[in-house]
Motif scaffolding. Structure first.
Motif, PDB file in Angstrom:
ATOM      1  N   ILE A   1       2.500   4.336   4.209  1.00 46.40           N
ATOM      2  CA  ILE A   1       1.644   5.530   4.219  1.00 46.40           C
ATOM      3  C   ILE A   1       2.034   6.414   5.403  1.00 46.40           C
ATOM      4  O   ILE A   1       2.567   5.942   6.406  1.00 46.40           O
ATOM      5  CB  ILE A   1       0.145   5.152   4.327  1.00 46.40           C
ATOM      6  CG1 ILE A   1      -0.123   4.392   5.644  1.00 46.40           C
ATOM      7  CG2 ILE A   1      -0.316   4.322   3.127  1.00 46.40           C
ATOM      8  CD1 ILE A   1      -1.616   4.105   5.886  1.00 46.40           C
TER       9      ILE A   1
ATOM     10  N   ALA B   1      -0.536  -7.095   4.572  1.00 46.02           N
ATOM     11  CA  ALA B   1      -0.590  -5.697   4.125  1.00 46.02           C
ATOM     12  C   ALA B   1       0.603  -4.913   4.644  1.00 46.02           C
ATOM     13  O   ALA B   1       0.853  -4.865   5.854  1.00 46.02           O
ATOM     14  CB  ALA B   1      -1.885  -5.056   4.603  1.00 46.02           C
TER      15      ALA B   1
ATOM     16  N   PRO C   1      -0.239   6.294   9.695  1.00 45.52           N
ATOM     17  CA  PRO C   1      -1.062   5.077   9.668  1.00 45.52           C
ATOM     18  C   PRO C   1      -2.117   5.052  10.770  1.00 45.52           C
ATOM     19  O   PRO C   1      -3.182   4.448  10.595  1.00 45.52           O
ATOM     20  CB  PRO C   1      -0.043   3.953   9.838  1.00 45.52           C
ATOM     21  CG  PRO C   1       1.191   4.593  10.355  1.00 45.52           C
ATOM     22  CD  PRO C   1       1.200   5.987   9.846  1.00 45.52           C
TER      23      PRO C   1
ATOM     24  N   LEU D   1       1.927  -1.313   4.853  1.00 47.01           N
ATOM     25  CA  LEU D   1       1.438   0.060   4.695  1.00 47.01           C
ATOM     26  C   LEU D   1       2.597   1.052   4.611  1.00 47.01           C
ATOM     27  O   LEU D   1       3.254   1.333   5.615  1.00 47.01           O
ATOM     28  CB  LEU D   1       0.507   0.436   5.855  1.00 47.01           C
ATOM     29  CG  LEU D   1      -0.656  -0.506   6.185  1.00 47.01           C
ATOM     30  CD1 LEU D   1      -1.616   0.167   7.172  1.00 47.01           C
ATOM     31  CD2 LEU D   1      -1.384  -0.963   4.948  1.00 47.01           C
TER      32      LEU D   1
ATOM     33  N   LEU E   1      -5.197   1.496  -1.907  1.00 47.83           N
ATOM     34  CA  LEU E   1      -5.480   1.718  -0.494  1.00 47.83           C
ATOM     35  C   LEU E   1      -6.491   0.678   0.007  1.00 47.83           C
ATOM     36  O   LEU E   1      -6.802  -0.284  -0.707  1.00 47.83           O
ATOM     37  CB  LEU E   1      -5.992   3.153  -0.303  1.00 47.83           C
ATOM     38  CG  LEU E   1      -5.020   4.250  -0.776  1.00 47.83           C
ATOM     39  CD1 LEU E   1      -5.699   5.614  -0.738  1.00 47.83           C
ATOM     40  CD2 LEU E   1      -3.736   4.258   0.061  1.00 47.83           C
ATOM     41  N   ALA E   2      -7.043   0.909   1.187  1.00 45.28           N
ATOM     42  CA  ALA E   2      -7.884  -0.091   1.840  1.00 45.28           C
ATOM     43  C   ALA E   2      -9.096  -0.504   0.998  1.00 45.28           C
ATOM     44  O   ALA E   2      -9.481  -1.669   0.983  1.00 45.28           O
ATOM     45  CB  ALA E   2      -8.353   0.433   3.192  1.00 45.28           C
TER      46      ALA E   2
ATOM     47  N   HIS F   1      -5.527   5.703   9.687  1.00 46.64           N
ATOM     48  CA  HIS F   1      -6.171   4.846   8.678  1.00 46.64           C
ATOM     49  C   HIS F   1      -6.286   3.391   9.112  1.00 46.64           C
ATOM     50  O   HIS F   1      -6.851   2.573   8.399  1.00 46.64           O
ATOM     51  CB  HIS F   1      -5.357   4.906   7.376  1.00 46.64           C
ATOM     52  CG  HIS F   1      -5.179   6.302   6.859  1.00 46.64           C
ATOM     53  ND1 HIS F   1      -6.183   6.974   6.201  1.00 46.64           N
ATOM     54  CD2 HIS F   1      -4.138   7.170   6.958  1.00 46.64           C
ATOM     55  CE1 HIS F   1      -5.757   8.188   5.879  1.00 46.64           C
ATOM     56  NE2 HIS F   1      -4.518   8.330   6.336  1.00 46.64           N
TER      57      HIS F   1
ATOM     58  N   TYR G   1      -7.958  -0.619   7.337  1.00 49.43           N
ATOM     59  CA  TYR G   1      -7.265  -1.850   6.933  1.00 49.43           C
ATOM     60  C   TYR G   1      -7.736  -3.033   7.783  1.00 49.43           C
ATOM     61  O   TYR G   1      -7.759  -4.166   7.328  1.00 49.43           O
ATOM     62  CB  TYR G   1      -5.754  -1.636   6.996  1.00 49.43           C
ATOM     63  CG  TYR G   1      -5.336  -0.664   5.919  1.00 49.43           C
ATOM     64  CD1 TYR G   1      -5.286   0.708   6.184  1.00 49.43           C
ATOM     65  CD2 TYR G   1      -5.111  -1.099   4.628  1.00 49.43           C
ATOM     66  CE1 TYR G   1      -4.995   1.611   5.175  1.00 49.43           C
ATOM     67  CE2 TYR G   1      -4.818  -0.197   3.615  1.00 49.43           C
ATOM     68  CZ  TYR G   1      -4.764   1.152   3.900  1.00 49.43           C
ATOM     69  OH  TYR G   1      -4.510   2.054   2.899  1.00 49.43           O
TER      70      TYR G   1
ATOM     71  N   VAL H   1       0.854  -1.188   0.000  1.00 45.85           N
ATOM     72  CA  VAL H   1       0.000   0.000   0.000  1.00 45.85           C
ATOM     73  C   VAL H   1       0.889   1.236   0.000  1.00 45.85           C
ATOM     74  O   VAL H   1       1.728   1.397   0.897  1.00 45.85           O
ATOM     75  CB  VAL H   1      -0.900   0.006   1.251  1.00 45.85           C
ATOM     76  CG1 VAL H   1      -1.688   1.299   1.345  1.00 45.85           C
ATOM     77  CG2 VAL H   1      -1.817  -1.207   1.258  1.00 45.85           C
TER      78      VAL H   1
ATOM     79  N   ILE I   1      -0.987  -6.663   9.348  1.00 46.78           N
ATOM     80  CA  ILE I   1      -0.884  -5.241   8.997  1.00 46.78           C
ATOM     81  C   ILE I   1       0.449  -4.720   9.537  1.00 46.78           C
ATOM     82  O   ILE I   1       0.688  -4.756  10.743  1.00 46.78           O
ATOM     83  CB  ILE I   1      -2.048  -4.412   9.555  1.00 46.78           C
ATOM     84  CG1 ILE I   1      -3.384  -4.911   8.998  1.00 46.78           C
ATOM     85  CG2 ILE I   1      -1.848  -2.932   9.238  1.00 46.78           C
ATOM     86  CD1 ILE I   1      -4.609  -4.169   9.537  1.00 46.78           C
TER      87      ILE I   1
ATOM     88  N   ASP J   1       0.966   5.552  -0.546  1.00 46.03           N
ATOM     89  CA  ASP J   1       0.060   6.708  -0.609  1.00 46.03           C
ATOM     90  C   ASP J   1       0.635   7.893  -1.389  1.00 46.03           C
ATOM     91  O   ASP J   1       0.034   8.959  -1.412  1.00 46.03           O
ATOM     92  CB  ASP J   1      -0.291   7.166   0.823  1.00 46.03           C
ATOM     93  CG  ASP J   1       0.960   7.680   1.561  1.00 46.03           C
ATOM     94  OD1 ASP J   1       0.804   8.144   2.720  1.00 46.03           O
ATOM     95  OD2 ASP J   1       2.088   7.601   0.998  1.00 46.03           O
TER      96      ASP J   1
ATOM     97  N   VAL K   1       3.098  -1.490   9.648  1.00 46.79           N
ATOM     98  CA  VAL K   1       3.285  -0.055   9.405  1.00 46.79           C
ATOM     99  C   VAL K   1       4.772   0.249   9.540  1.00 46.79           C
ATOM    100  O   VAL K   1       5.535  -0.544  10.076  1.00 46.79           O
ATOM    101  CB  VAL K   1       2.476   0.783  10.415  1.00 46.79           C
ATOM    102  CG1 VAL K   1       0.978   0.466  10.317  1.00 46.79           C
ATOM    103  CG2 VAL K   1       2.963   0.558  11.840  1.00 46.79           C
TER     104      VAL K   1
END
Ligand code: DX5
Ligand code: ZN
Length: 546
Positions: A349, A345, A352, A347, A328-329, A355, A359, A316, A367, A318, A369
């Motif tokens: 971004i 996932a 996080p 991320l 994105l999600a 958001h 997710y 992902v 997930i 951004d 980050v």
């Protein structure tokens, strides 16, 4: 009470089950590794994710029942109960010993039998073919008592030679027992050979459907498929459910896999540390769908699924945290129904924390980050929300970034650390060699601070770099260009798996050599080592072993 374990936590616990089972069998010098390993995901998914039960209150009135009818899988069953918390796992090492509570076949727990049984065992197994009948009885009694308990029965395909299984099957359909779920450990091997040579069971699914059961068929080593089938089973009305779980006998130890010899044979105690290393070295390949041609992601996922990958890596981006935009999600949410494969996932971004719920809502299984994109307090919230939702939390560090000290207290509940081997933003970049010694150091640092999750290698992983990151401690290998940058995905996957296998065999052989059991190890492992003999430089030595 249930467990609802996160995907990677569940995988880790099942790995632990196999490790305890093999120690118990080797220590006892007897026992059944084949069945303990083929049924490991089935029992693990039930005890760690699906069943309502309470190790601290084993006779809880509302508990679900598990009847292990293929009782020779006892070492795996005991290890599952121990890892679930019914008794200390260390006790597995007393398996089959005089005076031990853990004998060759499980004994139903009661006050009177507590010296040779453990809490949580609902049924005394021994001669097989009987457990399904007991399951039918419990399911019928529960329904007559107006109770909501569900009954799960594990049966074997060798055991299905027994006529009583089919009598019980008719009774269950007759009484429309929709609170009864049988799981068939379809490993196609029994005591002294292959089931289809001894007493053919196929067409298995048709047989159970003909006996008026609702049947689901899954890969019995895929916890996500088992969970899917168990969820569907809970919706079935007026019919008992059969889950045909296609498994591999001895799965987890390559020379035991699909090998009737290891039905009821124990490895030597000396080999145990090497087998433990093999089980600990379980790895996952996660193709990154942003790599390669700009075709639709669903097709890419389908291709990866056909290749039997374990995870799908979702990058992902951004356009702010990294100089690139991917998806994105909302895109992940649309892709979710297309597969039961776990979504990993990643991320990349900014912020996080703002958001994370999107997710979680998109039903990712992992997930991750970036440490560079959040402060400690923000990460604490992200981790907490993931854990609460049964999602594996992860953190990623860029090539220039060290493990932030504020991460240490969060490590015991962290499932993934991505050590980037490229600067994030694009697939198809060159692997940065300097990240290798860093990965070694980071693995060590994380373990020292209570991390027992998975190190994920991401960026430039291909057939030339996979071995080094595997040796450096990574167990999840993201592969973008190496898979989707290749016109022939099938051979690309074969090549990656081959490299991983060579690395594993080299590690294990070195370990066996250090323990002074090189010859014994090569002898027991010969049929596995042959395809790698030239790369390992052991052709002559291997040929000399008769
Ligand atoms: C890069 C991404 C990686 C990348 C992997 O920022 O995080 O996952 O897509 O692709 P390859 O394997 O081609 O480097
Ligand atoms: Zn990535």
């Amino acid at each position: 009470m249930g467990f609802n374990m996160r995907y990677l936590e569940l995988k880790r616990k099942i790995r632990e089950v196999r490790m305890w089972a093999i120690q118990g069998i080797a220590e006892a010098g007897s026992g059944h590794p084949g069945a303990s390993f083929s049924a490991a995901e089935i029992m693990g998914t039930l005890y760690f994710r699906r069943m309502r039960h309470d190790p601290k209150n084993h006779s809880w009135d509302e508990r679900d029942y598990f009847i292990n009818s293929k009782a020779h899988s006892a070492p795996g069953f005991y290890s599952t109960l121990a890892v679930a918390g019914y008794f200390p796992p260390e006790e597995i090492k007393t398996l089959r010993k005089l005076g031990s509570r853990l004998q060759g076949h499980p004994v139903r727990y009661s006050e009177r039998q507590k010296h040779h049984s453990v809490p949580g065992i609902e049924y005394s197994g021994g001669s097989e073919g009987i457990g399904l009948s007991v399951g039918v009885g419990i399911a019928l009694a529960s329904r007559l008592d107006g109770k909501k308990n569900r009954v799960y029965v594990l049966i074997g395909d060798g055991e299905s030679n027994e006529g009583q299984i089919w009598e019980a099957s008719m009774a269950a359909a007759k009484f429309k027992l929709d609170n009864l779920v049988a799981v068939l450990d379809r490993n196609r091997v029994q005591q002294d050979g292959f089931t289809e040579d001894i007493m053919p069971l196929d067409p298995t699914k048709n047989k159970w459907e003909a006996f008026n059961w609702q049947v689901f068929e899954v890969d019995g080593h895929r916890v996500e498929q088992l969970m899917d089938a168990l969820n569907k089973a809970s919706q079935v009305k007026d019919k008992p459910v059969m889950i045909v779980a296609n498994t591999v006998k001895g799965n987890g130890v390559r020379h035991m896999a699909n090998n009737p010899q290891w039905h009821g044979k124990a490895p030597t105690k000396k080999q145990t540390p090497v087998l433990m290393e093999e089980l600990e070295s379980e790895f996952f390949i996660a193709p990154s769908i942003i790599a390669g041609e700009k075709e639709n992601y669903e097709q890419k996922i389908k291709k990866a699924e056909r290749e039997g990958v374990e995870l799908i890596h979702l990058d992902v981006m951004d356009g702010r945290f990294v100089p690139n935009n991917t998806f994105l999600a909302d895109t992940i949410k649309k892709l979710r129904p297309s597969t039961s494969l776990p979504f990993d996932a990643h991320l990349m971004i900014e912020k996080p924390i703002d958001h994370i719920d999107e997710y979680i809502d998109a039903r990712c299984d992992i997930i991750t980050v970036h440490a560079e994109a959040c402060m400690e307090d923000e990460f604490a919230v992200i981790q907490e929300r993931c854990l609460a939702a049964g999602i594996s939390p992860g953190i990623a560090i860029n090539p220039e970034t060290d493990v932030p000290k504020w991460l240490y207290p969060h490590l015991p509940d962290l499932d993934v650390v991505i050590v980037m081997s490229v600067n994030p933003g694009f697939a198809g970049q060159k692997f940065i060699p300097e990240t290798l010694p860093k990965m070694v150091a980071v693995s060590k640092e994380l373990r020292e601070h209570g991390f027992n999750g998975y190190i994920e290698a991401d960026g430039g992983i291909d057939a030339t770099t996979l071995q080094s990151v595997y040796d450096a401690g990574a167990r999840i290998f993201v592969a973008g260009n190496a898979v989707y940058g290749n016109a022939d995905i099938h051979s690309a996957m074969i090549q990656l798996r081959h490299k991983a296998a060579v690395t594993l065999e080299k590690k294990l052989l070195e370990h066996a050599t250090r323990l002074g059991i090189r010859y014994d190890w090569m002898k027991v492992r010969k049929h596995i080592l042959i395809p790698y003999a030239s790369e390992l430089g052991i052709e002559e030595e291997l040929n000399a072993i008769k």
